[in-house]
Design a protein around this motif. Structure first.
Motif, short mmCIF file in Angstrom:
data_model
loop_
_atom_site.label_atom_id
_atom_site.label_comp_id
_atom_site.label_asym_id
_atom_site.label_seq_id
_atom_site.Cartn_x
_atom_site.Cartn_y
_atom_site.Cartn_z
N ILE A 186 0.83 -1.20 0.00
CA ILE A 186 0.00 0.00 0.00
C ILE A 186 0.87 1.25 0.00
O ILE A 186 0.55 2.25 -0.67
CB ILE A 186 -0.97 -0.03 1.20
CG1 ILE A 186 -2.04 -1.11 0.96
CG2 ILE A 186 -1.61 1.33 1.43
CD1 ILE A 186 -2.87 -1.45 2.17
N ALA A 187 1.98 1.21 0.72
CA ALA A 187 2.90 2.36 0.72
C ALA A 187 3.45 2.59 -0.69
O ALA A 187 3.57 3.74 -1.15
CB ALA A 187 4.04 2.12 1.71
N ARG A 188 3.78 1.50 -1.40
CA ARG A 188 4.27 1.64 -2.78
C ARG A 188 3.19 2.22 -3.69
O ARG A 188 3.47 3.04 -4.56
CB ARG A 188 4.73 0.28 -3.33
CG ARG A 188 5.93 -0.32 -2.62
CD ARG A 188 6.65 -1.35 -3.48
NE ARG A 188 5.78 -2.39 -3.99
CZ ARG A 188 5.61 -3.57 -3.40
NH1 ARG A 188 6.22 -3.82 -2.24
NH2 ARG A 188 4.83 -4.48 -3.94
N LYS A 189 1.95 1.80 -3.46
CA LYS A 189 0.85 2.30 -4.29
C LYS A 189 0.57 3.78 -4.01
O LYS A 189 0.20 4.53 -4.92
CB LYS A 189 -0.41 1.46 -4.05
CG LYS A 189 -0.34 0.08 -4.69
CD LYS A 189 -1.62 -0.69 -4.52
CE LYS A 189 -1.58 -1.99 -5.31
NZ LYS A 189 -1.49 -1.75 -6.76
N ARG A 190 0.73 4.21 -2.76
CA ARG A 190 0.54 5.62 -2.48
C ARG A 190 1.61 6.46 -3.18
O ARG A 190 1.36 7.57 -3.62
CB ARG A 190 0.58 5.86 -0.97
CG ARG A 190 -0.66 5.35 -0.23
CD ARG A 190 -0.85 6.03 1.10
NE ARG A 190 -1.98 5.47 1.83
CZ ARG A 190 -3.24 5.82 1.64
NH1 ARG A 190 -3.54 6.72 0.69
NH2 ARG A 190 -4.22 5.28 2.35
N ALA A 191 2.80 5.90 -3.29
CA ALA A 191 3.88 6.62 -3.96
C ALA A 191 3.71 6.59 -5.48
O ALA A 191 3.96 7.59 -6.16
CB ALA A 191 5.23 6.01 -3.57
N GLU A 192 3.26 5.43 -6.00
CA GLU A 192 3.07 5.28 -7.45
C GLU A 192 1.76 4.54 -7.71
O GLU A 192 1.75 3.32 -7.89
CB GLU A 192 4.24 4.51 -8.07
CG GLU A 192 5.59 5.20 -7.94
CD GLU A 192 6.69 4.40 -8.62
OE1 GLU A 192 6.39 3.65 -9.57
OE2 GLU A 192 7.84 4.51 -8.18
N PRO A 193 0.61 5.24 -7.71
CA PRO A 193 -0.69 4.59 -7.91
C PRO A 193 -0.77 3.88 -9.26
O PRO A 193 -0.21 4.34 -10.26
CB PRO A 193 -1.68 5.76 -7.84
CG PRO A 193 -0.95 6.84 -7.11
CD PRO A 193 0.49 6.68 -7.49
N LEU A 202 -7.53 3.92 -2.55
CA LEU A 202 -6.68 4.93 -1.95
C LEU A 202 -7.37 6.28 -1.88
O LEU A 202 -7.04 7.12 -1.04
CB LEU A 202 -5.37 5.06 -2.74
CG LEU A 202 -4.43 3.85 -2.76
CD1 LEU A 202 -3.23 4.14 -3.64
CD2 LEU A 202 -3.98 3.49 -1.35
N ASP A 203 -8.35 6.50 -2.78
CA ASP A 203 -9.05 7.78 -2.84
C ASP A 203 -10.29 7.82 -1.96
O ASP A 203 -11.07 8.77 -2.02
CB ASP A 203 -9.45 8.09 -4.29
CG ASP A 203 -8.24 8.30 -5.19
OD1 ASP A 203 -7.22 8.80 -4.69
OD2 ASP A 203 -8.32 7.95 -6.38
N THR A 204 -10.52 6.78 -1.16
CA THR A 204 -11.65 6.75 -0.25
C THR A 204 -11.18 7.17 1.15
O THR A 204 -10.02 7.52 1.34
CB THR A 204 -12.26 5.34 -0.18
OG1 THR A 204 -11.32 4.44 0.43
CG2 THR A 204 -12.61 4.83 -1.58
N ASP A 205 -12.10 7.12 2.11
CA ASP A 205 -11.74 7.50 3.48
C ASP A 205 -11.21 6.32 4.29
O ASP A 205 -11.10 6.41 5.52
CB ASP A 205 -12.93 8.14 4.19
CG ASP A 205 -14.09 7.17 4.35
OD1 ASP A 205 -14.02 6.04 3.81
OD2 ASP A 205 -15.08 7.54 5.02
N LEU A 206 -10.85 5.23 3.63
CA LEU A 206 -10.30 4.08 4.34
C LEU A 206 -8.91 4.40 4.89
O LEU A 206 -8.07 4.99 4.20
CB LEU A 206 -10.20 2.86 3.41
CG LEU A 206 -11.50 2.22 2.93
CD1 LEU A 206 -11.19 1.05 2.01
CD2 LEU A 206 -12.35 1.75 4.10
N GLU A 210 -7.50 -0.30 7.48
CA GLU A 210 -8.71 -0.82 6.83
C GLU A 210 -8.38 -1.35 5.43
O GLU A 210 -8.91 -2.39 5.02
CB GLU A 210 -9.77 0.27 6.74
CG GLU A 210 -10.41 0.59 8.08
CD GLU A 210 -11.42 1.71 7.97
OE1 GLU A 210 -12.53 1.58 8.52
OE2 GLU A 210 -11.11 2.74 7.32
N LEU A 211 -7.51 -0.67 4.71
CA LEU A 211 -7.09 -1.15 3.40
C LEU A 211 -6.42 -2.52 3.51
O LEU A 211 -6.66 -3.41 2.69
CB LEU A 211 -6.11 -0.16 2.75
CG LEU A 211 -6.72 1.04 2.03
CD1 LEU A 211 -5.63 2.04 1.67
CD2 LEU A 211 -7.46 0.58 0.77
#
Length: 383
Positions: A186-193, A202-206, A210-211
């Motif tokens: 998830i950290a990698r995806k936040r850096a490079e979606p 990632l664009d929700t309020d989770l 929770e993710l």
């Protein structure tokens, strides 16, 4: 008080002997807990639809007593409304029939590529390792946006977490290790979606926790159940060549066969426990607040009130309202995807390998009597 039936007797495809003898009765689990066992189709649907039966429980396996729990973040399979409702609504729109159908060409290509690779293997070959497992693993990786090179992470985790023979300590260690992997992903995806479902979330309020919980559910449930259905369903059809021929020859039979196999095999049986949140009555039985209930999906799907000749496999049978995917608020969210994968994979396998057959006697096939989801550990085949 009798023990919860677990012995499948002479036929490995049938529910445990004696499971459906009574519509509702008190039984004893291996850990010593006493629970209400519900087996009749209408009563199973009633329990699973009634939110007064709580899902916020844990235990029942490995000698651990059943107990009420505060669910882990994102684990909506163990949540009651309104927490369950929030997460369920967030996920439902991402698993519609229309959205799954957009995946169909890619699933068809995955099945073709898997069969190409299988055809090049020396014989006998293990159909679990080289067909039933890679197809749903590839599909769920593509859907969620998980690198397929990481598949061993969730395949290993699911095998440990669904095993009835691992210790509680081993399961907890596996869950912690798997959560660590998902946290890094998830950290990698936040850096490079990317373009997967996890990237969408990632664009929700989770929260990240929770993710992680949602990812655990999707990865394990998204490949383990379908993989077991592909292997066990193939084995069952090999025992019924007349039904197999219909699946191979008729597109309509191939579609109806999926629901008939789901109903007939019911690979997830009594794992869905509920806890009465109030004093309730079920079919004339008083269920006190705090008592635990488990439903036999396999017995419910063999109920003579559901359909005629329920113990016969008929792949052309009109779809019945079976409960193989559960029922009510917690009915399997990925059922459209699972159906599509099976509708494509079964006929493709039998057309590509028309002489497919078992390489060992049925008695030597290792069935998953040690797992929470029924299936086979290996399926050695020739063609």
């Amino acid at each position: 008080m009798r023990a919860l039936p677990t012995d499948r007797g002479t036929c490995p495809f049938d529910p445990p002997a004696g499971m459906g003898d009574e519509p509702i009765s008190k039984v004893r689990l291996a850990n010593g807990d006493h629970v209400w066992l519900v087996t009749r189709h209408d009563l199973v649907r009633q329990v699973l639809a009634d939110t007064r039966f709580s899902s916020e429980i844990d235990g029942g396996f490995l000698g651990v007593p059943l107990r009420a729990v505060e669910p882990e973040p994102g684990m909506f399979i163990q949540m009651d409304p309104p927490r369950h409702t929030r997460l369920r609504r967030m996920m439902t729109g991402r698993f519609t029939v229309q959205r799954m159908n957009r995946l169909r060409p890619r699933v068809e290509q995955i099945v073709t590529d898997t069969l190409d690779a299988l055809g090049r293997r020396p014989r006998p070959a293990d159909l679990v390792e080289h067909f039933a497992l890679p197809i749903p693993s590839l599909v769920i990786c593509e859907l969620l946006g998980v690198p397929y090179a990481d598949r061993e992470e969730f395949q290993h985790a699911s095998a440990k977490m669904l095993s009835l023979t691992t210790t509680v300590e081993e399961q907890e260690a596996t869950a912690l290790e798997f959560a660590g992997y998902l946290s890094e992903l998830i950290a990698r995806k936040r850096a490079e979606p990317g373009e997967g479902l996890l990237d969408d979330l990632l664009d929700t309020d989770l929260s990240d926790d929770e993710l992680i919980g949602v990812a655990v559910l999707m990865l394990i449930a998204g490949h383990e159940t379908t993989a077991n259905m592909l292997s066990l369903g193939t084995l069952l059809l090999l025992q019924h060549p007349d039904q197999l021929a219909l699946v191979r020859q008729s597109p309509e039979a191939a579609r109806t066969a999926v629901d008939e196999l789901l109903r007939y095999l019911s690979i997830v049986d009594v794992g869905m426990y509920r806890r009465a949140n109030a004093d309730l009555e079920l079919d004339g039985h008083a269920i006190p607040e705090g008592d635990f209930v488990t439903c036999s999906l396999a017995s419910a799907n063999r109920d003579p009130a559901l359909l005629e000749h329920p113990d016969e496999l008929q792949v052309t049978r009109p779809k019945a309202p079976h409960v193989a995917f559960g029922f009510g608020p917690h009915q399997c969210i990925g059922q459209n995807l699972a159906r599509m994968e099976m509708e494509i994979a079964y006929p493709a396998l039998f057309r590509r390998l028309p002489h497919l057959r078992l390489a060992v006697p049925l008695e030597q096939v290792p069935f998953k009597n040690d797992m929470a989801i029924y299936g086979v550990h290996r399926l050695e085949v020739e063609w």
